[in-house]
Design a protein around this motif. Sequence first.
Motif, PDB file in Angstrom:
ATOM      1  N   LEU A  53      -8.271   4.639  -5.113  1.00 12.50           N
ATOM      2  CA  LEU A  53      -7.463   5.160  -4.202  1.00 12.50           C
ATOM      3  C   LEU A  53      -7.181   6.725  -4.450  1.00 12.50           C
ATOM      4  O   LEU A  53      -7.223   7.407  -3.543  1.00 12.50           O
ATOM      5  CB  LEU A  53      -6.251   4.701  -4.163  1.00 12.50           C
TER       6      LEU A  53
ATOM      7  N   LYS B 103       1.760   3.856   3.674  1.00 14.38           N
ATOM      8  CA  LYS B 103       1.135   4.628   2.944  1.00 14.38           C
ATOM      9  C   LYS B 103      -0.331   4.381   2.818  1.00 14.38           C
ATOM     10  O   LYS B 103      -1.372   5.185   2.717  1.00 14.38           O
ATOM     11  CB  LYS B 103       1.634   5.313   1.678  1.00 14.38           C
ATOM     12  N   TYR B 104      -0.492   3.099   2.532  1.00 18.60           N
ATOM     13  CA  TYR B 104      -1.841   2.714   2.106  1.00 18.60           C
ATOM     14  C   TYR B 104      -2.335   1.392   2.922  1.00 18.60           C
ATOM     15  O   TYR B 104      -2.278   0.215   2.368  1.00 18.60           O
ATOM     16  CB  TYR B 104      -1.640   2.160   0.473  1.00 18.60           C
TER      17      TYR B 104
ATOM     18  N   SER C 220       2.680  -0.339   2.266  1.00 15.71           N
ATOM     19  CA  SER C 220       1.606  -0.449   3.427  1.00 15.71           C
ATOM     20  C   SER C 220       1.584   0.755   4.306  1.00 15.71           C
ATOM     21  O   SER C 220       0.680   1.185   4.987  1.00 15.71           O
ATOM     22  CB  SER C 220       1.749  -1.658   4.277  1.00 15.71           C
TER      23      SER C 220
ATOM     24  N   HIS D  98      -5.809   1.861  -8.743  1.00 13.99           N
ATOM     25  CA  HIS D  98      -5.359   3.158  -8.651  1.00 13.99           C
ATOM     26  C   HIS D  98      -6.564   4.451  -8.765  1.00 13.99           C
ATOM     27  O   HIS D  98      -6.463   5.184  -8.080  1.00 13.99           O
ATOM     28  CB  HIS D  98      -4.538   3.301 -10.166  1.00 13.99           C
TER      29      HIS D  98
ATOM     30  N   SER E 154      -5.475  -3.406 -11.536  1.00 12.03           N
ATOM     31  CA  SER E 154      -4.461  -2.502 -10.925  1.00 12.03           C
ATOM     32  C   SER E 154      -4.934  -1.098 -11.331  1.00 12.03           C
ATOM     33  O   SER E 154      -4.862   0.093 -10.637  1.00 12.03           O
ATOM     34  CB  SER E 154      -3.060  -2.699 -11.391  1.00 12.03           C
TER      35      SER E 154
ATOM     36  N   ARG F  49       2.675  -4.314  -4.843  1.00 12.67           N
ATOM     37  CA  ARG F  49       2.942  -3.721  -3.680  1.00 12.67           C
ATOM     38  C   ARG F  49       4.092  -2.466  -3.257  1.00 12.67           C
ATOM     39  O   ARG F  49       4.304  -1.522  -2.657  1.00 12.67           O
ATOM     40  CB  ARG F  49       3.419  -4.782  -2.618  1.00 12.67           C
TER      41      ARG F  49
ATOM     42  N   ILE G 288      -5.085  -1.362   1.951  1.00 15.98           N
ATOM     43  CA  ILE G 288      -4.846  -2.387   1.175  1.00 15.98           C
ATOM     44  C   ILE G 288      -4.545  -3.650   1.731  1.00 15.98           C
ATOM     45  O   ILE G 288      -3.570  -3.869   2.319  1.00 15.98           O
ATOM     46  CB  ILE G 288      -3.855  -2.220   0.076  1.00 15.98           C
TER      47      ILE G 288
ATOM     48  N   ARG H 178       4.628  -0.165  -5.272  1.00 15.28           N
ATOM     49  CA  ARG H 178       3.823   1.031  -5.625  1.00 15.28           C
ATOM     50  C   ARG H 178       2.702   1.523  -4.544  1.00 15.28           C
ATOM     51  O   ARG H 178       2.724   2.627  -4.602  1.00 15.28           O
ATOM     52  CB  ARG H 178       3.147   0.710  -7.124  1.00 15.28           C
ATOM     53  N   TYR H 179       2.408   0.586  -3.952  1.00 17.82           N
ATOM     54  CA  TYR H 179       1.487   1.207  -2.810  1.00 17.82           C
ATOM     55  C   TYR H 179       2.040   0.400  -1.565  1.00 17.82           C
ATOM     56  O   TYR H 179       1.352  -0.564  -0.928  1.00 17.82           O
ATOM     57  CB  TYR H 179       0.201   0.576  -3.198  1.00 17.82           C
TER      58      TYR H 179
END
Length: 309
Positions: free
Chosen positions: A25, A55-56, A53, A22, A18, A48, A59, A50-51
């Motif tokens: 990214l 926005k990211y 889909s 970070h 993790s 997930r 991944i 925190r990140y």
Amino acid sequence: MLNHQSIFITGGTGTLGSAFLHKILATYPQINTVTIYSRDEMKQYELRRRYPSVKYPMIRWVIGDIRDQERLHDKMKGADLVIHAAAMKHIPICEENPEECLKTNVTGTKNVIHAALDNNVKQTILCSTDKSVDPISIYGNSKQAAEKLFLNASNEHSKFAIIRLGNIWGSRGSVVPLFKEIGESGKLPITHPNMSRFFCTEEQMTDSLFYTLETMQGGEIVIPKMIARKITDIAREIAPNATHQIVGLRGFEKISEKLVSDIELPRTSENAYYWIINSSAPSTTQIVKDARELDSQYASKTIFNYLLN
């Protein structure tokens, strides 16, 4: 370096995975894909959040076990580089379940190697531990075996290397959160008054991965220069008013760890931030030159003082 690359991280929901996620990214906005491959659905769910889909979208979240060779091989297709951080790490649990430890840390590592070779992955890095040096625990022995597998895996298409770390400061299951949790009880269990451990920060950990990716030729072990700290000193910092109860060493624990074995020393060189164990021995002249070029304040803490004296 990693823009337009596809990265595959085993154990991607753990502390190392993790933290690396970070960092990449934040540093490489044009990264192609990052696959988080792990078997713990709850940890994936938490990460997930925190990140998301939306926005990211780069991944990919994959539930999978490194023991499952077929799924690992299939999901690794298209990867340019692999960070292998999946492992059983909790030493007492490994001692109680040695067969499971070997299935994950040795057989699982073999599966990662074969999947990387079959998929022509360019670079694969194993995240190892100082417990692999002269090991006395099943965990240390399993990581030593994993290192041996990696050191013999490189070919002209795929390069394999290792980073060897100490305890990651504040990671789950380590002494720091334990002391914080029970410090208010007024009594902390200490196995031995002279026990010490090497600690590295998350920044050192991720920097070691980037350094290895940039410089690896295949077959080397990269070790960040970490400081060994006495457990009693850490206990006093975290819970200054607590008393210490000496509970004694368990059979799978050492008073202190080593970063490099005596056999590896002749093949070890250094720069300002890392020791590098090479697949073949560097010349004595180069070892001495590298050591003496270090700033004297730092050099006083290095293993080469013992080598040069």
